[in-house]
Design an enzyme around this catalytic site. Sequence first.
Site, PDB file in Angstrom:
ATOM      1  N   SER A 147       0.866  -1.198   0.000  1.00  0.00           N
ATOM      2  CA  SER A 147       0.000   0.000   0.000  1.00  0.00           C
ATOM      3  C   SER A 147       0.891   1.233   0.000  1.00  0.00           C
ATOM      4  O   SER A 147       2.081   1.147   0.353  1.00  0.00           O
ATOM      5  CB  SER A 147      -0.841  -0.012   1.283  1.00  0.00           C
ATOM      6  OG  SER A 147      -1.517   1.217   1.465  1.00  0.00           O
ATOM      7  N   TYR A 160      -1.684  -0.737  10.829  1.00  0.00           N
ATOM      8  CA  TYR A 160      -1.756  -1.117   9.403  1.00  0.00           C
ATOM      9  C   TYR A 160      -0.530  -0.594   8.665  1.00  0.00           C
ATOM     10  O   TYR A 160       0.115  -1.308   7.890  1.00  0.00           O
ATOM     11  CB  TYR A 160      -3.052  -0.540   8.821  1.00  0.00           C
ATOM     12  CG  TYR A 160      -3.280  -0.786   7.339  1.00  0.00           C
ATOM     13  CD1 TYR A 160      -3.696  -2.027   6.860  1.00  0.00           C
ATOM     14  CD2 TYR A 160      -3.125   0.251   6.409  1.00  0.00           C
ATOM     15  CE1 TYR A 160      -3.936  -2.229   5.501  1.00  0.00           C
ATOM     16  CE2 TYR A 160      -3.367   0.057   5.054  1.00  0.00           C
ATOM     17  CZ  TYR A 160      -3.767  -1.192   4.598  1.00  0.00           C
ATOM     18  OH  TYR A 160      -4.010  -1.392   3.256  1.00  0.00           O
TER      19      TYR A 160
HETATM   20  P1  NAP Z   1     -11.353  -5.918   0.246  1.00  0.00           P
HETATM   21  O1  NAP Z   1     -12.288  -5.757  -0.894  1.00  0.00           O
HETATM   22  O2  NAP Z   1     -11.798  -5.616   1.628  1.00  0.00           O
HETATM   23  O3  NAP Z   1     -10.798  -7.404   0.172  1.00  0.00           O
HETATM   24  C1  NAP Z   1      -9.959  -7.925   1.167  1.00  0.00           C
HETATM   25  C2  NAP Z   1      -9.680  -9.383   0.864  1.00  0.00           C
HETATM   26  O4  NAP Z   1      -8.816  -9.890   1.881  1.00  0.00           O
HETATM   27  C3  NAP Z   1     -10.944 -10.205   0.872  1.00  0.00           C
HETATM   28  O5  NAP Z   1     -10.889 -11.158  -0.168  1.00  0.00           O
HETATM   29  C4  NAP Z   1     -10.892 -10.897   2.225  1.00  0.00           C
HETATM   30  O6  NAP Z   1     -11.492 -12.153   2.115  1.00  0.00           O
HETATM   31  C5  NAP Z   1      -9.402 -11.050   2.457  1.00  0.00           C
HETATM   32  N1  NAP Z   1      -9.058 -11.144   3.861  1.00  0.00           N
HETATM   33  C6  NAP Z   1      -9.168 -10.177   4.809  1.00  0.00           C
HETATM   34  N2  NAP Z   1      -8.773 -10.653   5.998  1.00  0.00           N
HETATM   35  C7  NAP Z   1      -8.417 -11.953   5.794  1.00  0.00           C
HETATM   36  C8  NAP Z   1      -7.925 -12.979   6.632  1.00  0.00           C
HETATM   37  N3  NAP Z   1      -7.707 -12.788   7.925  1.00  0.00           N
HETATM   38  N4  NAP Z   1      -7.654 -14.182   6.083  1.00  0.00           N
HETATM   39  C9  NAP Z   1      -7.878 -14.410   4.764  1.00  0.00           C
HETATM   40  N5  NAP Z   1      -8.337 -13.483   3.921  1.00  0.00           N
HETATM   41  C10 NAP Z   1      -8.604 -12.263   4.438  1.00  0.00           C
HETATM   42  O7  NAP Z   1     -10.057  -5.035   0.055  1.00  0.00           O
HETATM   43  P2  NAP Z   1      -9.087  -4.736  -1.186  1.00  0.00           P
HETATM   44  O8  NAP Z   1      -9.111  -3.289  -1.391  1.00  0.00           O
HETATM   45  O9  NAP Z   1      -9.349  -5.655  -2.312  1.00  0.00           O
HETATM   46  O10 NAP Z   1      -7.686  -5.094  -0.483  1.00  0.00           O
HETATM   47  C11 NAP Z   1      -6.778  -6.054  -0.980  1.00  0.00           C
HETATM   48  C12 NAP Z   1      -5.381  -5.680  -0.545  1.00  0.00           C
HETATM   49  O11 NAP Z   1      -5.058  -4.388  -1.052  1.00  0.00           O
HETATM   50  C13 NAP Z   1      -5.180  -5.603   0.973  1.00  0.00           C
HETATM   51  O12 NAP Z   1      -3.936  -6.142   1.316  1.00  0.00           O
HETATM   52  C14 NAP Z   1      -5.185  -4.108   1.240  1.00  0.00           C
HETATM   53  O13 NAP Z   1      -4.451  -3.786   2.397  1.00  0.00           O
HETATM   54  C15 NAP Z   1      -4.519  -3.591  -0.012  1.00  0.00           C
HETATM   55  N6  NAP Z   1      -4.797  -2.187  -0.286  1.00  0.00           N
HETATM   56  C16 NAP Z   1      -6.071  -1.734  -0.357  1.00  0.00           C
HETATM   57  C17 NAP Z   1      -6.299  -0.378  -0.575  1.00  0.00           C
HETATM   58  C18 NAP Z   1      -7.693   0.191  -0.618  1.00  0.00           C
HETATM   59  O14 NAP Z   1      -7.820   1.413  -0.636  1.00  0.00           O
HETATM   60  N7  NAP Z   1      -8.726  -0.610  -0.659  1.00  0.00           N
HETATM   61  C19 NAP Z   1      -5.222   0.485  -0.742  1.00  0.00           C
HETATM   62  C20 NAP Z   1      -3.925  -0.015  -0.691  1.00  0.00           C
HETATM   63  C21 NAP Z   1      -3.735  -1.356  -0.452  1.00  0.00           C
HETATM   64  P3  NAP Z   1     -12.547 -12.804   3.152  1.00  0.00           P
HETATM   65  O15 NAP Z   1     -13.470 -11.747   3.589  1.00  0.00           O
HETATM   66  O16 NAP Z   1     -13.152 -13.892   2.324  1.00  0.00           O
HETATM   67  O17 NAP Z   1     -11.708 -13.344   4.237  1.00  0.00           O
END
Ligand code: NAP
Length: 262
Positions: A147, A160
């Site tokens: 991130s 985080y």
């Molecule tokens: P999201 O839509 O909330 O998806 C998060 C994913 O992670 C879901 O598939 C969830 O699956 C899984 N997950 C969460 N906790 C888990 C656990 N304890 N064990 C296994 N799976 C878990 O968010 P996203 O935006 O796609 O995020 C994906 C990645 O991008 C993350 O690492 C996040 O930190 C990073 N990121 C996001 C942003 C943003 O603005 N959204 C920005 C920078 C980086 P289940 O619910 O099925 O467990």
Amino acid sequence: MSAPSRPLAGKHAIVTGASRGIGQRVAELIAQAGGDVTLVGRDTERLEANAAQLMQAHGVKTLVAATDVADPQAIEATYAKASQALGAPAILVNNAGQAISAPVHKTDLELWNRMIGVNLSGVYMFTKVALPAMTKAGWGRVVNVASTAGLRGYAYVSAYCAAKHGVIGLTRAVAQEVAIKGVTINAVCPGYVDSDMTDHTLNNIMKTTGRSREEALSSIVVHNPQKRLVSTDEVAQAVLWLCLPSQGAINGQALGINGGEV
Ligand code: NAP
């Protein structure tokens, strides 16, 4: 010579957090490129539906592995199950993550440990179990979804932020270890993405400040010079690119997908 249409054919990829958001799109793009996919997450229903869609649309093999990435034993078991079912994984995308916000003085040890467990220790553990087969095969790709919070600080997400900084440190260190073994490991650093995670952030801002959704959105896109959210596809395309056989010289990088924020 033109690029092969299915450059990942015959390769098995583990994608964590493949139930929705960025991970769901990464799994789709890998399958489209011909790769077999193990979909990891906790929401089995969504994972099963995504897996069925990948098999139908792209004719690849899939496996669903319900796993909490904060549980090291579960990761070992999932890796063993995935290897047995679809062969040793050549690609690992550590994407699962969770962001819970609190000012540091209200970040108790439980929240701290949870953020480090899901966002950093899970990445370490999956990487640790997956690397030996990749180095033995002389080919592998690890991509960690970090991130901008791994490159700079943001208020109210210290745990985080610490975890994501850790992911980038881990990526850079391991890159030096695997450099001569045909394996690359890189991180991508998205800014705010249009996904459920950002939706939670917006709801939280609205709840704690009384702002409208539009005002809350303005307060977060202000960080991105392009003044917008990044799409899940934009992040996933970068992840796919780093996984391609043609990208063997990119190693130990933390690639910004954030409109130039960092
Ligand atoms: P999201 O839509 O909330 O998806 C998060 C994913 O992670 C879901 O598939 C969830 O699956 C899984 N997950 C969460 N906790 C888990 C656990 N304890 N064990 C296994 N799976 C878990 O968010 P996203 O935006 O796609 O995020 C994906 C990645 O991008 C993350 O690492 C996040 O930190 C990073 N990121 C996001 C942003 C943003 O603005 N959204 C920005 C920078 C980086 P289940 O619910 O099925 O467990």
